[in-house]
Design an enzyme around this catalytic site. Structure first.
Site, PDB file in Angstrom:
ATOM      1  N   ASP A  16     117.415 110.597  40.071  1.00  0.00           N
ATOM      2  CA  ASP A  16     118.081 111.677  39.334  1.00  0.00           C
ATOM      3  C   ASP A  16     119.279 111.157  38.520  1.00  0.00           C
ATOM      4  OD1 ASP A  16     118.340 114.318  38.552  1.00  0.00           O
ATOM      5  OD2 ASP A  16     119.631 114.858  40.231  1.00  0.00           O
ATOM      6  N   ASN A  18     119.262 110.959  34.975  1.00  0.00           N
ATOM      7  CA  ASN A  18     118.900 110.370  33.669  1.00  0.00           C
ATOM      8  C   ASN A  18     119.537 111.126  32.504  1.00  0.00           C
ATOM      9  OD1 ASN A  18     117.239 108.772  35.163  1.00  0.00           O
ATOM     10  ND2 ASN A  18     115.312 109.660  34.454  1.00  0.00           N
ATOM     11  N   HIS A  33     115.708 108.963  30.290  1.00  0.00           N
ATOM     12  CA  HIS A  33     114.421 108.760  30.980  1.00  0.00           C
ATOM     13  C   HIS A  33     113.866 107.367  30.653  1.00  0.00           C
ATOM     14  CE1 HIS A  33     114.678 112.820  32.219  1.00  0.00           C
ATOM     15  NE2 HIS A  33     114.367 113.362  31.070  1.00  0.00           N
ATOM     16  N   SER A  61     108.741 116.600  39.296  1.00  0.00           N
ATOM     17  CA  SER A  61     108.460 117.637  40.298  1.00  0.00           C
ATOM     18  C   SER A  61     107.751 118.818  39.631  1.00  0.00           C
ATOM     19  CB  SER A  61     109.769 118.120  40.922  1.00  0.00           C
ATOM     20  OG  SER A  61     110.474 118.935  40.004  1.00  0.00           O
ATOM     21  N   THR A  62     107.131 119.663  40.431  1.00  0.00           N
ATOM     22  CA  THR A  62     106.462 120.842  39.847  1.00  0.00           C
ATOM     23  C   THR A  62     107.495 121.748  39.164  1.00  0.00           C
ATOM     24  OG1 THR A  62     106.576 121.895  42.009  1.00  0.00           O
ATOM     25  CG2 THR A  62     104.485 120.901  41.437  1.00  0.00           C
ATOM     26  N   GLU A  63     108.744 121.710  39.644  1.00  0.00           N
ATOM     27  CA  GLU A  63     109.813 122.511  39.023  1.00  0.00           C
ATOM     28  C   GLU A  63     110.151 121.965  37.617  1.00  0.00           C
ATOM     29  OE1 GLU A  63     110.013 121.454  42.250  1.00  0.00           O
ATOM     30  OE2 GLU A  63     109.813 123.445  43.187  1.00  0.00           O
ATOM     31  N   LEU A 127     102.986  95.775  48.570  1.00  0.00           N
ATOM     32  CA  LEU A 127     103.757  97.035  48.497  1.00  0.00           C
ATOM     33  C   LEU A 127     102.832  98.143  48.010  1.00  0.00           C
ATOM     34  CD1 LEU A 127     106.605  98.564  48.332  1.00  0.00           C
ATOM     35  CD2 LEU A 127     106.567  97.953  45.909  1.00  0.00           C
TER      36      LEU A 127
HETATM   37  C1  IPE Z   1     114.569 115.847  41.265  1.00  0.00           C
HETATM   38  O1  IPE Z   1     115.480 115.929  40.231  1.00  0.00           O
HETATM   39  C2  IPE Z   1     113.204 115.525  40.750  1.00  0.00           C
HETATM   40  C3  IPE Z   1     113.024 114.181  40.193  1.00  0.00           C
HETATM   41  C4  IPE Z   1     113.904 113.226  40.215  1.00  0.00           C
HETATM   42  C5  IPE Z   1     111.744 113.939  39.607  1.00  0.00           C
HETATM   43  P1  IPE Z   1     115.824 117.325  39.517  1.00  0.00           P
HETATM   44  O2  IPE Z   1     116.942 117.093  38.597  1.00  0.00           O
HETATM   45  O3  IPE Z   1     114.587 117.884  38.929  1.00  0.00           O
HETATM   46  O4  IPE Z   1     116.230 118.223  40.762  1.00  0.00           O
HETATM   47  P2  IPE Z   1     117.260 119.403  40.899  1.00  0.00           P
HETATM   48  O5  IPE Z   1     116.987 120.319  39.764  1.00  0.00           O
HETATM   49  O6  IPE Z   1     118.601 118.762  40.827  1.00  0.00           O
HETATM   50  O7  IPE Z   1     116.971 119.992  42.244  1.00  0.00           O
HETATM   51  C1  IPE Z   2     115.783 112.942  36.750  1.00  0.00           C
HETATM   52  O1  IPE Z   2     116.840 113.020  35.862  1.00  0.00           O
HETATM   53  C2  IPE Z   2     114.485 112.714  36.039  1.00  0.00           C
HETATM   54  C3  IPE Z   2     113.548 113.832  36.138  1.00  0.00           C
HETATM   55  C4  IPE Z   2     113.740 114.922  36.820  1.00  0.00           C
HETATM   56  C5  IPE Z   2     112.306 113.716  35.414  1.00  0.00           C
HETATM   57  P1  IPE Z   2     117.295 114.404  35.242  1.00  0.00           P
HETATM   58  O2  IPE Z   2     116.554 114.600  33.951  1.00  0.00           O
HETATM   59  O3  IPE Z   2     117.165 115.500  36.216  1.00  0.00           O
HETATM   60  O4  IPE Z   2     118.809 114.109  34.919  1.00  0.00           O
HETATM   61  P2  IPE Z   2     120.046 115.066  35.160  1.00  0.00           P
HETATM   62  O5  IPE Z   2     120.031 115.474  36.603  1.00  0.00           O
HETATM   63  O6  IPE Z   2     119.873 116.235  34.241  1.00  0.00           O
HETATM   64  O7  IPE Z   2     121.224 114.235  34.810  1.00  0.00           O
HETATM   65 MG    MG Z   3     118.442 116.230  37.677  1.00  0.00          MG
END
Ligand code: IPE
Ligand code: IPE
Ligand code: MG
Length: 248
Positions: A16, A18, A33, A61-63, A127
């Site tokens: 998380d 990015n 990303h 994630s699915t979200e 791995l």
């Molecule tokens: C968790 O990060 C999912 C991934 C890293 C793929 P999110 O940024 O989507 O999660 P929330 O929104 O903080 O829970």
């Molecule tokens: C995690 O980074 C990557 C994915 C969920 C695909 P984010 O895109 O959630 O980055 P932040 O949390 O908004 O900084």
């Molecule tokens: Mg995030």
């Protein structure tokens, strides 16, 4: 159930931060990303060197489908490109790669590339790399429950005496063991629907470092935290054992 040796067998990573990494540099979120792929490469390489057996990377994630279409398409294309371009190097390093997630909704080109990399690397032993794409811990569990009901209707299993171990057989990638250490970059202390069934005894380590800045030393720090937790747990068990004897 849980591995209590010094080195975690299975590490899960919530990659998380990015977007914030990119924003802090005045760049578009997608640049974060892109930079995150390099961090993933570093961590995979380090896990091979450290003899970690299983690494699960939370890619999408699915979200995450709720994000703007442009960002979602970019992430899908990034994963497609990654699966295609990394195959040879991962294969040479003895990495077995597989998808951990729901296939429905994923673009066909991505599925084709993931199937190719999985087929080519299936016999590798150093791995196992699980790419959690279109992953949700709850959906994984619901899906397993639905498969169990189907198997029950076919007379293949008896629903009345199903154990947690039997249930695991119906999850995505059933051979994957429980996760020992979950690392979260980006500072949040949430699971965000990651590996719910397999995280029963997992140690959770969160760092404020944004994922694209995550280095091999950060991985070592997380593993050290894991070791310390286990030493503490062993000591507590010993103390409890001594008291227990005394009182008996
Ligand atoms: C968790 O990060 C999912 C991934 C890293 C793929 P999110 O940024 O989507 O999660 P929330 O929104 O903080 O829970
Ligand atoms: C995690 O980074 C990557 C994915 C969920 C695909 P984010 O895109 O959630 O980055 P932040 O949390 O908004 O900084
Ligand atoms: Mg995030």
């Amino acid at each position: 159930m849980t591995n209590r040796s010094d080195i975690p067998h299975h590490i899960g990573v919530i990659m998380d931060g990015n977007g914030r990494w990119a924003q802090s540099r005045g760049l578009p979120r997608i640049a974060g990303h892109q930079a995150g792929v390099e961090a993933a490469r570093r961590v995979i390489k380090a896990c091979v060197e450290l003899h970690i057996q299983v690494l699960t990377l939370y890619v999408f994630s699915t979200e995450n489908w709720k994000r703007p279409l442009g960002e979602v398409s970019f992430l899908m294309r990034l994963a497609e490109k990654y699966a295609l371009e990394e195959t040879d190097e991962l294969h040479q390093n003895g990495v077995r790669v597989q998808l951990m997630g729901q296939r429905q909704k994923l673009p066909q080109t991505l599925l084709d590339n993931l199937d190719k990399i999985a087929a080519q690397t299936q016999n590798n032993k150093r791995l196992t790399l699980n790419l959690a794409i279109n992953y949700s811990g709850r959906t994984e569990i619901l899906n397993a429950a639905a498969l169990i009901i189907q198997a029950h209707h076919k007379g293949e299993i008896n629903i009345d005496d199903i154990s947690p171990m039997d249930f695991t057989y119906f999850l995505y990638c059933p051979e994957v063991p429980d996760v020992d250490l979950i690392i979260r970059a980006g500072g949040e202390k949430r699971l965000s629907n990651f590996l719910l069934w397999r995280s029963v005894g997992a140690v959770f380590w969160s760092t404020p470092i944004y994922w694209p800045d995550f280095q091999t030393q950060d991985l070592s720090e997380a593993i050290k935290f894991y070791k310390d937790q286990n030493i503490q747990l062993k000591n507590e068990t010993r103390i409890f054992g001594a008291n227990h004897k005394q009182n008996a």
